[in-house]
Each structure stands twice: as structure tokens, then as C-alpha cells.
Design a protein around this motif. Structure first.
Motif, PDB file in Angstrom:
ATOM      1  N   THR A 169      -9.781 -54.579 -31.845  1.00 16.24           N
ATOM      2  CA  THR A 169     -11.131 -54.061 -31.653  1.00 16.24           C
ATOM      3  C   THR A 169     -12.035 -55.071 -30.968  1.00 16.24           C
ATOM      4  N   GLY A 170     -11.492 -56.272 -30.744  1.00 13.28           N
ATOM      5  CA  GLY A 170     -12.367 -57.394 -30.381  1.00 13.28           C
ATOM      6  C   GLY A 170     -12.919 -57.341 -28.980  1.00 13.28           C
ATOM      7  N   ALA A 172     -19.468 -42.309 -29.087  1.00 11.92           N
ATOM      8  CA  ALA A 172     -18.702 -41.100 -28.799  1.00 11.92           C
ATOM      9  C   ALA A 172     -18.950 -40.046 -29.876  1.00 11.92           C
ATOM     10  N   ALA A 173     -18.902 -40.473 -31.125  1.00 12.84           N
ATOM     11  CA  ALA A 173     -19.092 -39.533 -32.234  1.00 12.84           C
ATOM     12  C   ALA A 173     -20.491 -38.942 -32.195  1.00 12.84           C
ATOM     13  N   VAL A 179     -15.216 -42.320 -35.862  1.00 14.29           N
ATOM     14  CA  VAL A 179     -14.684 -41.096 -35.269  1.00 14.29           C
ATOM     15  C   VAL A 179     -14.505 -40.033 -36.345  1.00 14.29           C
ATOM     16  N   ASP A 230      -7.735 -41.265 -30.715  1.00 13.72           N
ATOM     17  CA  ASP A 230      -8.169 -40.836 -32.029  1.00 13.72           C
ATOM     18  C   ASP A 230      -9.098 -39.650 -31.805  1.00 13.72           C
ATOM     19  N   TYR A 231      -8.723 -38.493 -32.325  1.00 16.27           N
ATOM     20  CA  TYR A 231      -9.514 -37.270 -32.147  1.00 16.27           C
ATOM     21  C   TYR A 231      -9.716 -37.000 -30.652  1.00 16.27           C
ATOM     22  N   TYR A 245     -10.146 -39.246 -28.340  1.00 16.49           N
ATOM     23  CA  TYR A 245     -10.877 -40.322 -27.662  1.00 16.49           C
ATOM     24  C   TYR A 245      -9.937 -41.501 -27.433  1.00 16.49           C
ATOM     25  N   GLN A 287      -8.513 -45.051 -27.317  1.00 16.80           N
ATOM     26  CA  GLN A 287      -8.870 -46.270 -28.034  1.00 16.80           C
ATOM     27  C   GLN A 287      -8.326 -47.468 -27.261  1.00 16.80           C
ATOM     28  N   ASN A 337     -17.112 -46.199 -30.352  1.00 18.23           N
ATOM     29  CA  ASN A 337     -16.689 -44.999 -31.068  1.00 18.23           C
ATOM     30  C   ASN A 337     -17.864 -44.301 -31.733  1.00 18.23           C
ATOM     31  N   MET A 354     -16.052 -52.180 -30.122  1.00 15.69           N
ATOM     32  CA  MET A 354     -15.293 -50.934 -30.225  1.00 15.69           C
ATOM     33  C   MET A 354     -15.897 -50.011 -31.283  1.00 15.69           C
ATOM     34  N   LYS A 378     -14.260 -48.640 -36.937  1.00 15.54           N
ATOM     35  CA  LYS A 378     -14.208 -47.846 -35.692  1.00 15.54           C
ATOM     36  C   LYS A 378     -13.476 -46.524 -35.937  1.00 15.54           C
TER      37      LYS A 378
END
Lengths: 983, 432
Positions: free
Chosen positions: B154-155, A210-211, A171, B117-118, B120, B122, A207, A203, A167
């Protein structure tokens, strides 16, 4: 040198010292102590500590460095020492070092290289948290040398076994694309990113979405852009993943899905069904993004169907719920609701009460609520709204109170049955004598008078009582307007206006203009006893004012009054057009675009992204999709279209030549004409020359002289460009010169596919003997006005000059009119090159052009219609695909279809003929003997018009599509003229 | 997305500055300070554009939290994130103030690295974040442990970790309602709504599936249609019509949409399960009847009657605003204590205990200084009430909360459940 840096750093930090000291005094040893290092020489100490053998000491030192960095101190000199600490296996320390690196790598690219090896090694660390940290950080180091090293580790991380690393890597692709888009596209990262959309972990998917969305907006190559468009299949998968994503992931997915337009109604319906559950999410961003997707998809469904109605119903409660969130979120929600109620008023029409303002709402929430309240007002709920507004008008915040008062006026204009109550409420408010309330009330009462003339003038007495307290220009101007408008019913109107005249010079222009007009109105209504007053105001306006608008208006009135009082009456006291009920409505195409941006910043600003975002992304405009019409509807539209077009097209196409100033307001516009003679650049001279106008009692002379001197300035224009055809002077065929030029001017019409007939613009009886016929031409990308001037008077005409009023397309003469003196009964033809960089103002009809021509006798005004095809530029052609997508993008309901009649043209000849007028045929199709031509044209101001020309057995039918429906009638007329010309 | 995040103290000094995007320069930090924090005229919007850069801010006590961007980003998401960030920081180190932020700046940077992150957002779930971002630092972790963490972060069920064990399985439900009212001086209800929240504290082992039942008309009726046997216990009269409800991330929304069933695997510990809004058939606990009379320029008479419509209630507070130029107040009240608080510009009337269906009165004479500045008029703020009642004003009822955990050996019956109803005053105002 180091010493110097440290010293200057500590100097700049002097202002931070107080709080740093305060913190030091605390006995507790906490991290805040790191904010305290401001001593001289500390950089040296830090350097030593960073290189210490002891781990804990190094860690402390790095913390100090970060603290210094935060408060804005330059600690870049420590770069190598900090990088040395990078190899530590302590994760917390590593994070701090990486943070430092991100900040300073760009300024020290050569040194940043030192860190590369560690990054690459960390990307292979057994601990996934460290691998992710490395790949996250490396993408933020924008140094070209490092970027090259990034590809391999990134590729590995995108396929990492651990979802946390994947993830993060997803990004990172977006980060890399921002640094070097071509690298990403060449190295196949987009494919890998697309693979991640099918990842088992939600997730990672979110991401990747989004990217992809971000990259898609700035893709460099055609191939990349195509790869990143969302397909129905993909969207379907994403909607399934929606359930498992974090709230943020849901937002990314919904925002991405909003970019996809399904091709069928069924698909749109099923998408709506799947997005609807999100409306119950606790996160406002999820709710708004879901609303956006649904609002967009609703456009594709049959209006009024059960499904649409039930969906619309579902939207209302969640939107209302957003108003119980935090104030800032309420604000975002309200700005969006403002758009939503404009697009689909039915959604919130029963929810009026939730927009009642609470005493403790922050001002930004109050103002927004008020706006929406007015939009939702109808005859059914006006009583409630009015009671509320009255309450608000007693609050403290000046802006809010003003808006509330204004809102009461808007209610009156919107709901006729409540107008009386509104007026009496306003009168109550005037009685409070609160200054700004009174002034605001007077401004809105003026509007109410405009809307309901001769209905509420009984309140004028009350208004006049407050005359002295008005100190704002808008209120003063409004009051003066009212007095002028109702001068015959106000006994002491002359005294009232006279009282304003005393301070004439100190008033703002808007008030002065209003005062001038009001006095003239008064004079026209009561000529016997106000002569002196009108003399006074006219001389004030023409002789003492430095504002050209005011002066010009003064001259016009003076002249009107002195030459033809009856005409003056017609002009000044003309009936005014009604004002519209809804104000502040967004223009439909902008509204459509903003609805596509619900939840985003654009929806908060109510401005398209291009207005505040730089770069390419901004250039892509979004628009609501449009429904593919069903067969029945299509034919229905065709019928309707046919009805709209008048049977007698020829009559319709005849240019309407009329005297321009038929309305009071128009005079103002007319006077805005820049009299600098088209030579350009003499605007300033004109201003300074103006006061030199000799003051004479004879109004006519005054005006004449004034214009002479004004135009004279413009006269000695710059050298005429040799390639342009100068004036064609001379007599009617007798003059040898005329023969030569006559021949010249005849040639273009032979070579061009279509040349319109001369039209009569100014008949001789209106031009005091000067007769003008003319037409517009376009030759070799140059727009021209051909004028044929005939002298029917008994004396010689000379001193010609021409001016255009502001017009819809900014047409203006590119050089001064050059015509030799014209003897009686002589005719001369001249070509006047035009440009389109003049001042723009939308005209009604759109293509109307108002022209003033001056000669030694007088100034004459006429208006003519510009055939729209001369405004088609040579760049009107486009790619077939672009044509297709643009055609689809424009909503079906803005399509207009007309029948053009029957002609003997073949499709080829039509195509060639139109091509000569810059109408480009993009594609051609023939089905069952019906020929379809797809054509495009581009107006000089960038408006694109797409056309489908259907030729069925000689009958021509034209369908037009454009984002600006105003141009349709003009285009249709031009087609008609072109087709008829050579039939 | 978010280009940068800054935290300032009330003076505009930077406490935290984290830039995520290259298009945000260092000058952005100063631009916000100069144009917003130090602005001569207080800014009137939480979103401001300065030199084509957009600034979103929220303020908590003296701390400014500001997000910056140059893109057309999702504004709702930004504010939602800023609030989330406040929540996360709060749960790590308590109150958001300058001292705490300075003391925890390393932690905050670490959090910011994880939260965004960047630019965004999380994972922002505190429970999960605490498993791997600690103030102590994660040291020697085994491979299994880290994998567990990353899977958790992340789950699918990112809000709950596996392997939770309690000796006593217990859960607490608090139904907290804020009653909001705006009433005209004549006693007409201008607007009234209840915003309710269902707060849950769960101490349950394993990965329990919960099913939650409430007396919402729609839910009950659709349940009954689906399963006729459960209809036996429900009587029709006890149902309410909820306007709208929203659920915690853990609730399966698609299931709610299709089956009207509220089912979820709860986070461990405390969380807000559900939020709802109701506007119909609200039991308004009190009514306030004001009477204000201005006697000349220097005197005012106020008479306020409070009626309790339901059960006996403790700790009721009525705030009656007074003009800014008040010089003295004489108050008479039959019950409770009333005091003029000059600092608040209000008469505060406190009643310790108020019986059901009672009516009490307060009258006051307010002396006013002769107002010299006529423009600064008093706008009569509404009379507000604060109270807490032990019932849900909307009639909201929890019908059941069933717990299923198939892998562990405890059943729904073994779970100890507590339910409590609290009705609080939200904005409970009567105009005067």
C-alpha cells in the motif's frame, strides 16, 4: 436425489470433456488436472475428500470444487463441507473457500450463516492479510442476515492499524452501501470513510475516493449526498496526494476531481497547473482522466487568454502519444479525440498526419481515424487528405472503402476550393468499376450537386454510364434524383427514367418516391413529350403501390398538376435549401456532457450514460461548467441581446400564415400526416381501407373521395368525454344555441389572467369561402384550440375534419373536430382539445403547426404559430435551490437577454399574470428599486426554461436560460404578449 | 467499475470466471461467447454492448480476456488493466495460453483477488505481488514480515521493497527505438515518427535516488538556466526536440513538470523507465523505391531499390507483397537472397550485410492466374522492411544517470553502468 444432480451435471459437461481428457494425458501433475473431474458420483467423492483428516487432501478437494465451479458446474450441494474447511490456517486454502462462499452464499443464505463466526474471527486475526481477506470477502456475500453482522468488524477494520486492512475496508463500505444504503448512512460509515481521505497512506486515500465517488452517485438521503460532495479544500488535498498514488489511484482521484467545479478562475487555473504533469504518465487512463479534468476547467477560464492557449498546446502531444499504445487503447483514445476535436478543434489541428491510416491497423482504428481526418480537413491540408483518401478507397474492407469515398464527398462540401479535385477523384474511382465504390461515389456526388448547383453537371454523362450496375437503393435513389434535377440537360432523361419504371414495384420505397418526384420534375421541364410517362408513374404510385407515403405523394402531385401546373412548378422545382458543411456533429449539450465523461464508456459510445446505464446514477446528467461572466461581458451581452430583438415586436409576433408546401422536401412531411382522424387506433383500418379507393381518371375526384373515405373512418370517433366542451355550433348571434355557448365560451377569458386574441388562420379567399380564425388556450391543464369557422361561400359547408402535421411538440387533436353543417354566412366556434402525444418532428420555426382542415368542398392547408405558453405545464415550479443549481449548470453563453419594453405592471401583478400561464415565480429580490423575479417554466416535453425578469422603473428585461436555446424566441414572444395583453 | 472478468479459450470455453459485482449474472459469460467469440460476423470493436452490458476484450494468441460492466466505467482504465493483467500473468507463468492458464487457475484466482477489489484495480506491480502471492503459498510469517508486506503493497514506493542488497551495484540502460515510416510511391514521406523506450535493469542496493539526463532540448535548456555550471559540457548542436514523453510510475512527474528533472527511485530489476515520441529530424536508415507495372492480366513486373542512408547494417529484410492469384515468381537480385513465400503472399528479400550509403536492386516477374473473380481485387499492400541498427534514429542520447543512496556506503562512482542504443523497424512501409 444427489445422484441425479451429479448425473445431470456430468451430462451438461459432456462438451467440455474432450479438452479435459487431453489435459489428463499429460504426465506432468499440475493444477489443470482439477479440470478433469467429470465422472459420475464425483460429488460424493469430493464430499468425502473435503471431510478428510489430511490437510493436503482437503486442499486438493477444494481446488477441484473451484475448477468445477469455473466451468459452470453446480457444486452448491457441497456448501457445508467446503465451509468446514474455512477454519484452516492456510491462507491459500482460505482464499479458495472464500471464493466459493462468494459464489454460492446468495443461493444458500441459511447455510451461509454458518460462516459468519469464522468471518468475524478472521477480522480479528493477528495477520493483516487475513483480516483484509475477511473484510473483503464478507462485503461480497450479499445475504441480509450476514450484513447485520458486518457492521462491527467493518468499523474496526476502518480504524485498523494496518493500511492494507484500511484500504480494503474502504472499498467494503461501497460494497455495503450497494447492499443496504440506509444502513451505511445511518451507521456513520460515511463519516469514517471521509476521515480516511486524510489517511497517511496513499492507497487508503485512493480507495476511499473511489468508494466515495461511487456512493455519491447513489446516495439515498439528502444529508449523505451533501456529505459526499467534493469541497475545494478536499480537492486540494487530493491533488496533493496524487503524486504518491498508484496509477489506478491517480485515475480514481482525477475522476473524482472532475466532479468538482471551482468557483473562481484562479482556482481553476491552479488546478490545471497541478493536473498537467499527469499528462506525462505512461498509463493511458491517467492521461485521459487528466485531459477530462483540464477540458472541463478550461471552460471556466477567459477564452483566448495566454494560459488557455498554452494549456491547449500541452494537450496535443499526450493525445497523439496515445496513438502509439495498444490497439484497444488507441480505439478508446480515438473515440475521445473525436469529441475533443469537436469541442476544441485547435488542439489537434496541426496533427493531421498521425491520423493517417496504417495498412495493418485493425478496422475499428481505421474507421475512427478516418472520421477524425475529415474533421481536421481544411483548405490548408486538403491536398494531403485527398491523396490519402484516394489510397484508402482502394483497400479491401468494404465499410472502410465506402467511408473513404464518402469522406471525399465531405471534403468537397467542406472545402470549396477543392471541390473540383474531389469530383475528379470520385470520377477516377467510378472508372475502377468496383461496384460498391461506384455506388457510394454516386451518393456523394448527389450531395455535391446539392451544395454546388449547376457546376459539375458535366460529369452526369459518366454517371449515367453506370446506371445498370447500381443495385443499392441509396445509389439508385441518388442517381434518379440527379436525372430529375438535371432533366433538361439530359437528352434521354425520359428513357432513363422509363427504364427504372419497369421494375417500379420491386424498388424500395425511397427509390419509388425519388422516381415519382423525378418524373414529375421531368414533366414540368419537358411537358410536351413526357405526358405519358407522368401518367404512368402517377397511376403506379396511386393505384398499385401499397405504401401510403408513396400513394399520398402521388395524389398530391396528380392534384397539383391537374389544378394548377404553375403552382406545381413552384412547389416541385422550388429552390432547395443549402446543405450544411459539417455533418455528424454532436449536438452541443450532448458534446458538453460527453466531454465530462472523457475516458469513460459514454465517450466510447458517444452516448450519455443514461442511454445504457440503469438506475439513478444515469439520471444525473453532467454538463460542462460555465464561466461567470465579468461585468463588461455581461453588459456586452445585454447590448447584443437588445440588438437582436426587432424593434417592432408586434409585427414579429403576428402569426405567419402561409401556404405550407414551399419546398419539395416538405411535401414528404406533409404526406406523413396520419389521416386517421385523431380518433386514435384506426391507423390499421386506414391502411386496409386504402386499396379500396376507386380508380378514376379524374384526379380531383380521386383525391376527394380518397380523403373522404379516409377521414370517414376517423369520423365515427369514440364517445366524446362528457366533461369536454363539445362543438359550439350555430349562427352568428341569431341562433339561440350560440347565445348559450357564446356565453360559455366567454367565461374562461374572464377568469383567466390572459387570453390571446383570435388570429386569422385561413382567409376566406384561400379557403374557397371557409374562413378560419383561431387561438390556442390552456384551461385547467387542458390544451385547446379554439376555432371560429365562418362560411363565406354560397353553399352549405359540412363534413369538417382536422389534421395536424407532425410538429415540434407532438401536438395532435385529442378528439375529432365536431362542427355542425354551416349555412352560408354563418359562424361557428368550437373548442378542440389537444394532446401532446402525437408524432414529433422539429419544425422551423419551432412553434409552427401545419394544419389541414377538410370540408365537403376541399382540403385546406394553413399553418399557424402556437404560443409557447400554452405548452407550459402546471408542474413548472421548483425549489429555490434546484433553481439556483440549474441556473448555474447551464452555460452562460446559452443565456439570452432581451428588453421587453415598458409596462405599468407591478411586480405582483406580473407575477400573478404569469402564474396564470404556468410561469412560476420562484424567488424575488429587490435591489435599489430594481425588482428581480426569478421564474421557471416547464414545457410539455420536459424542457425547462429559467427566467430572470428585471423590472427597473417600468422597463422590463428578460434573461432566459435553458438547455434548448431554440425555445427562447417563443418564450420571449409569449412574455411580450402576456405583458401587453392587460397593460 | 469492472463487474466481472472472464478468460476463454479459442472455442469459447470458460477457463476463468470471476464476478465482482452483483449486477453481472452468470448469463454474461454466455452472452460474450455467443455474441462475440462465436459471432457469425467478426466483431469490429473491442467494446461491445450486449443487452445493456458492456464487454471489453483483448485477445492474446488464442485466449480471450474479457471484462464486463453495467456501469459507465472508465474504458481506458479497463483496457490498461487488462494489459496489465496479461503482463502480471506472463511474469508469473510465462506464455499466456490455455495450458498455462489451466495449470495456474488457483494462482490466477488468487491474483484476481488482489489485483481487483470490487472491480477497482489495486496494486498491480509484479515485483510487489510476488512478495506475498506465490505458488507455494505464504506460510508461517512473523508479524514483522506481514507488516512489511502490507506496507509495501500500500506504500508510497509500492514498486520497491526495502533492504535490497547487491554486492555489485550495476545498472543497464537500453534505448530501444522503433522507427515508423509511411512513404508514398514517389518517395514523399507521408508520416514518420520514432517511438522510443528507455528500458532499465537496475541491480542497486537500498533505496537509491536516481537522476537521469537526456539531450532533449527543453530539458537541457531549462537545466542550463537553472544551473549555469553544468552548461559547460553541453554543446547546442547535439540536442533533439522530443514531442512527448511518458514515465514509469516511479518518476516524480511534478518535478519533471516544474524543473524538467527526471528523478526516481527505481524498481528492482527490469522496467520501462520512459517512453518518448519524436517526429522531427529523424534519420531514416533506409529508403525503398518501388516500381510496379502490370502487364496485361496475367503478368506483373516489380522493381525495388533499397538505399541505405547511414552506417553498415546487418540483417535487413524487405517484404514485397504479391497478389493472391500469383502462380509463379522469378526474382533477380544483386545482393542477398530473395524468395517467393506463397504462404505469406510476398517476396522476402534478406540481406545479411549491407554497407553504408549503398544502393541495391531487386527485380521480379510475377505470373498471375487469370483472375476469375474480378470483385476480389488486390489492394497492393505496402512494401515493408525489418531491420535493426545500432543507433538511435532520433538522435536520442543519455547524458547521465546518477545514483544517490545516502544511507548505504556506495556512491555514484561505484555503480557500473551500461548504455546501449538499438534502432528497430516499427512499421516501416513504402506504398507501391
Amino acid at each position: 436425489k444427489m445422484q441425479g444432480v451429479a448425473a445431470s451435471v456430468s451430462d451438461t459437461l459432456g462438451n467440455i470433456r474432450p479438452w479435459l481428457h487431453k489435459v489428463t494425458t499429460q504426465s506432468k501433475m499440475t493444477d489443470s488436472k482439477y479440470f478433469t473431474t467429470t465422472r459420475k458420483g464425483e460429488i460424493f467423492e469430493l464430499k468425502a475428500e473435503l471431510n478428510s483428516d489430511r490437510k493436503d487432501k482437503r486442499k486438493e478437494a477444494v481446488k477441484k470444487v473451484i475448477a468445477s465451479m469455473t466451468v459452470g458446474k453446480d457444486v452448491s450441494t457441497l456448501f457445508p463441507d467446503v465451509v468446514n474447511c474455512m477454519q484452516a490456517d492456510n491462507l491459500e486454502l482460505k482464499k479458495l473457500v472464500y471464493l466459493y462462499l462468494m459464489n454460492y452464499a446468495k443461493t444458500q443464505p441459511d447455510k451461509a450463516i454458518m460462516a459468519v463466526n469464522t468471518f468475524v474471527r478472521d477480522c480479528e486475526d493477528p495477520n493483516p492479510l487475513i483480516r483484509a481477506l475477511a473484510v473483503r470477502t464478507i462485503g461480497c456475500i450479499r445475504v441480509d442476515e450476514i450484513t447485520a453482522y458486518l457492521c462491527d468488524p467493518l468499523r474496526k477494520c476502518l480504524k485498523d492499524e494496518d493500511p492494507y486492512v484500511r484500504k480494503t475496508a474502504a472499498v467494503c463500505v461501497a460494497k455495503l452501501h450497494d447492499i443496504d444504503p440506509l444502513l451505511v448512512e445511518e451507521q456513520g460509515f460515511l463519516d469514517m470513510l471521509k476521515d480516511l481521505l486524510a489517511d497517511s497512506n496513499p492507497m487508503v486515500v485512493a480507495n476511499a475516493v473511489a468508494a466515495m465517488t461511487e456512493i455519491g452517485e447513489s446516495a439515498q438521503t439528502e444529508a449523505a449526498a451533501r456529505m459526499l460532495t467534493w469541497s475545494g479544500h478536499l480537492v486540494n488535498k487530493l491533488l496533493t496526494a496524487l503524486n504518491e498514488c498508484t496509477e489506478w489511484g491517480q485515475v480514481f482521484i482525477l475522476d473524482a476531481v472532475a466532479n468538482y467545479t471551482p468557483s473562481e478562475e484562479n482556482e481553476a487555473q491552479s488546478m490545471i497547473e497541478r493536473v498537467c504533469p499527469r499528462l506525462a504518465h505512461a498509463n493511458a487512463a491517467v492521461v485521459l482522466s487528466a485531459v477530462k479534468v483540464i477540458m472541463k476547467l478550461l471552460e471556466l477560464l477567459t477564452p483566448g487568454s495566454d494560459f488557455v492557449q498554452s494549456t491547449v498546446k500541452k494537450l496535443s502531444a499526450p493525445l497523439v502519444t496515445l496513438l502509439s499504445s495498444e490497439h484497444e487503447i488507441q480505439y478508446v483514445a480515438l473515440r475521445n479525440i473525436n469529441l475533443i476535436v469537436q469541442k476544441r478543434p485547435e488542439i489537434l489541428k496541426h496533427e493531421l498526419k498521425v491520423f493517417f491510416v496504417k495498412y495493418n491497423d485493425p478496422i475499428y482504428v481505421k474507421l475512427e481515424k478516418l472520421d477524425i481526418l475529415i474533421r481536421l480537413t481544411s483548405a490548408a491540408n486538403i491536398a494531403n487528405v485527398l491523396a490519402e483518401l484516394k489510397e484508402y478507397a482502394t483497400e479491401v474492407d468494404v465499410d472502410f472503402v465506402r467511408k473513404a469515398v464518402r469522406a471525399i464527398g465531405r471534403c468537397a462540401i467542406k472545402v470549396e476550393s477543392a471541390a473540383e479535385r474531389c469530383v475528379s477523384t470520385l470520377l477516377d474511382l467510378i472508372q475502377t468499376k468496383v461496384n460498391y465504390v461506384v455506388q457510394e461515389a454516386i451518393v456523394v456526388i448527389k450531395d455535391i450537386f446539392r451544395k454546388y448547383p449547376n457546376k459539375y453537371e458535366s460529369v452526369i454523362g459518366t454517371l449515367c454510364e453506370n446506371l445498370d450496375t447500381l443495385d443499392e437503393p441509396e445509389a439508385r435513389a441518388s442517381m434518379i434524383w440527379i436525372i430529375g434535377e438535371y432533366a433538361e440537360r439530359i437528352d434521354n432523361a425520359d428513357e432513363l427514367l422509363e427504364s427504372f419504371l419497369d421494375g417500379f414495384a420491386d424498388e424500395q420505397t425511397s427509390v419509388q418516391l425519388q422516381l415519382l418526384t423525378a418524373v414529375v420534375k421531368l414533366f414540368l421541364k419537358r411537358p410536351t413529350d413526357t405526358q405519358e410517362l407522368v401518367q404512368r408513374v402517377l397511376s403506379l404510385a396511386t393505384q398499385e403501390a401499397d405504401n401510403p407515403d408513396l400513394r399520398d405523394r402521388g395524389y398530391i402531385y396528380w392534384r397539383l398538376l391537374s389544378t394548377d401546373p404553375a403552382a406545381a412548378k413552384q412547389v416541385v422545382l422550388a429552390e432547395k435549401p443549402l446543405i450544411s458543411e459539417e455533418t455528424d456533429l454532436l449536438e452541443p449539450s450532448l458534446l458538453g456532457e460527453l466531454v465530462c465523461h472523457i475516458g469513460s464508456l459514454a465517450s466510447v459510445y458517444h452516448r450519455p450514460p443514461s442511454a445504457f446505464v440503469d438506475g439513478r446514477v444515469a439520471a444525473q446528467r453532467k454538463g460542462l461548467p460555465s464561466r461567470a461572466p465579468t461585468l463588461a461581458e455581461a453588459t456586452g451581452a445585454a447590448d447584443a441581446g437588445a440588438e437582436v430583438v426587432p424593434t417592432d415586436n408586434a409585427q414579429n409576433a403576428k402569426p405567419a400564415v402561409s401556404v405550407i408546401p414551399t419546398q419539395d422536401s416538405l411535401i414528404g412531411d406533409l404526406l406523413d400526416i396520419d389521416m386517421s382522424g385523431g380518433g386514435g387506433g384506426s391507423g390499421i383500418t386506414q391502411q386496409s381501407a386504402a386499396p379500396a379507393v376507386p380508380s378514376q381518371s379524374n384526379a380531383m375526384d380521386l383525391l376527394g373521395d380518397g380523403l373522404d373515405s379516409l377521414l370517414g373512418l376517423g369520423g365515427p370517433a369514440p364517445q366524446q368525454p362528457p366533461q369536454q366542451q363539445p362543438a359550439v355550433g350555430g349562427g352568428s348571434g341569431v341562433d339561440a344555441l350560440a347565445d348559450i355557448f357564446g356565453g360559455l365560451s366567454a367565461t374562461p377569458s374572464a377568469q383567466a389572467g390572459f387570453t390571446p386574441q383570435l388570429e386569422s388562420w385561413l382567409p376566406a379567399q384561400r379557403g374557397k369561402g371557409m374562413q378560419i380564425d383561431g387561438r390556442f388556450l390552456r384551461r385547467g391543464a387542458q390544451l385547446q384550440m379554439e376555432l371560429q369557422v365562418r362560411n363565406n361561400a354560397m353553399q352549405q359547408l359540412s363534413g369538417f375534419a382536422i389534421q395536424f402535421n407532425k410538429n415540434s411538440f407532438g401536438l395532435a387533436p385529442a378528439q375529432p373536430l365536431s362542427l355542425n353543417p354551416l349555412a352560408p354566412m354563418q359562424t361557428a366556434t368550437t373548442l378542440l382539445p389537444l394532446h401532446t402525444k402525437g408524432q414529433v418532428q422539429k419544425m422551423e420555426p419551432l412553434l409552427n403547426l401545419q394544419v389541414a382542415v377538410k370540408n365537403n368542398i376541399d382540403v385546406f392547408y394553413f399553418s399557424c404559430l402556437v404560443p409557447i405558453h400554452v405548452l407550459f405545464t402546471e408542474e413548472g415550479g421548483m425549489d429555490k435551490r434546484v433553481f439556483l443549481s440549474t441556473w448555474k449548470d447551464i452555460p452562460a453563453d446559452s443565456e439570452s437577454q432581451t428588453s421587453l419594453g415598458s409596462y405599468s405592471h407591478s411586480p405582483d401583478s406580473v407575477s400573478n399574470l404569469l402564474q396564470s400561464c404556468n410561469v412560476f415565480t420562484i424567488a424575488r429580490r429587490s435591489v435599489d428599486g430594481i425588482e428581480m423575479l426569478y421564474q421557471s417554466m416547464k414545457l410539455c416535453n420536459g424542457i425547462l426554461v429559467l427566467a430572470e425578469l428585471k423590472i427597473s422603473g417600468g422597463a422590463f428585461t428578460l434573461s432566459l436560460k435553458s438547455r434548448h436555446a431554440e425555445v427562447y424566441s417563443g418564450v420571449q414572444e409569449s412574455y411580450l404578449k402576456i405583458l401587453k395583453s392587460s397593460n | 467499475m469492472i463487474g466481472g472478468l472472464f478468460v476463454y479459450n479459442h472455442k469459447g470455453e470458460v477457463l476463468i470466471s470471476r464476478v465482482y459485482r452483483d449486477d453481472i449474472g452468470r448469463n454474461a459469460v454466455d452472452a460474450f461467447r455467443v455474441n462475440v467469440i462465436h459471432a457469425r460476423q467478426q466483431v469490429r470493436s473491442p467494446v461491445n454492448m450486449i443487452a445493456r452490458t458492456s464487454f471489453f476484450h483483448v485477445k492474446r494468441s488464442n485466449i480471450w480476456l474479457c471484462a464486463v460492466s453495467k456501469k459507465n466505467l472508465n474504458a481506458a482504465l479497463v483496457f490498461q488493466f487488462l494489459y496489465k493483467m496479461l503482463e502480471v500473468m506472463g511474469s508469473y507463468f510465462g506464455k499466456i495460453n490455455e495450458e498455462n492458464i489451466k495449470n495456474n487457475f488457483v494462482l490466477i484466482y488468487e491474483l484476481l483477488d488482489e489485483l481487483l477489489d470490487y472491480g477497482y484495480p489495486q496494486n498491480t506491480d509484479t515485483g510487489v505481488l510476488k512478495t506475498f502471492i506465490t505458488q507455494q503459498g505464504v506460510k508461517s510469517q512473523t508479524k514483522e514480515e506481514t507488516t512489511k508486506i502490507t506496507n509495501q503493497v500500500t506504500g508510497q514506493i509500492a514498486w520497491r521493497r526495502e533492504g535490497i542488497k547487491y554486492r555489485r551495484n550495476e545498472l543497464f540502460l537500453d534505448v530501444v527505438e522503433s522507427v515508423n515510416l509511411l512513404m508514398s510511391p514517389q518517395g514523399q514521406v507521408l508520416s514518420a515518427h520514432v517511438s522510443g523506450r528507455v528500458l532499465m535493469k537496475s541491480y542497486l542496493s537500498g533505496m537509491p535516488e536516481c537522476k537521469f539526463g537526456i539531450n532533449d532540448k527543453v530539458i537541457v535548456e531549462s537545466r542550463r538556466a537553472a544551473d549555469s555550471s553544468s552548461a559547460a559540457g553541453a554543446t547546442k548542436s547535439g540536442h533533439i526536440a522530443i514531442d512527448d514523453c511518458q514515465f514509469h510510475q516511479c518518476v516524480k512527474l511534478s518535478k519533471f513538470d516544474t524543473e524538467h528533472a527526471i528523478s526516481f527511485i527505481p524498481p528492482d530489476g527490469e522496467f520501462e523507465l520512459m517512453r518518448y515520441r519524436n517526429t522531427k529530424d529523424i534519420s531514416l536508415p533506409f529508403r525503398v523505391i518501388p516500381l510496379v507495372r502490370e502487364i496485361g492480366r496475367t503478368k506483373m513486373e516489380v522493381k525495388v531499390v533499397v538505399k541505405s542512408n547511414f552506417k553498415a547494417v546487418t540483417k535487413v529484410e524487405v517484404r514485397i507483397p504479391t497478389p493472391l492469384n500469383t502462380s509463379g515468381v522469378q526474382v533477380i537480385c544483386m545482393k542477398g537472397k530473395a524468395r517467393y513465400k506463397a504462404s505469406d503472399n510476398a517476396i522476402v528479400w534478406k540481406i545479411k550485410r549491407m554497407g553504408g550509403m549503398k544502393e541495391w536492386q531487386l527485380s521480379a516477374e510475377i505470373d498471375l492466374l487469370n483472375a476469375t473473380d474480378k470483385a476480389k481485387k488486390w489492394t497492393r499492400p505496402p512494401i515493408s522492411m525489418n531491420f535493426e541498427v545500432p543507433f538511435a534514429a532520433s538522435g536520442f542520447k543519455v547524458r547521465y544517470l546518477k545514483v544517490f543512496e545516502s544511507k548505504l556506503n556506495y556512491s555514484d562512482h561505484d555503480v557500473i553502468k551500461w548504455v546501449r542504443y538499438i534502432g528497430k523497424s516499427g512499421l516501416y512501409e513504402t506504398r507501391c
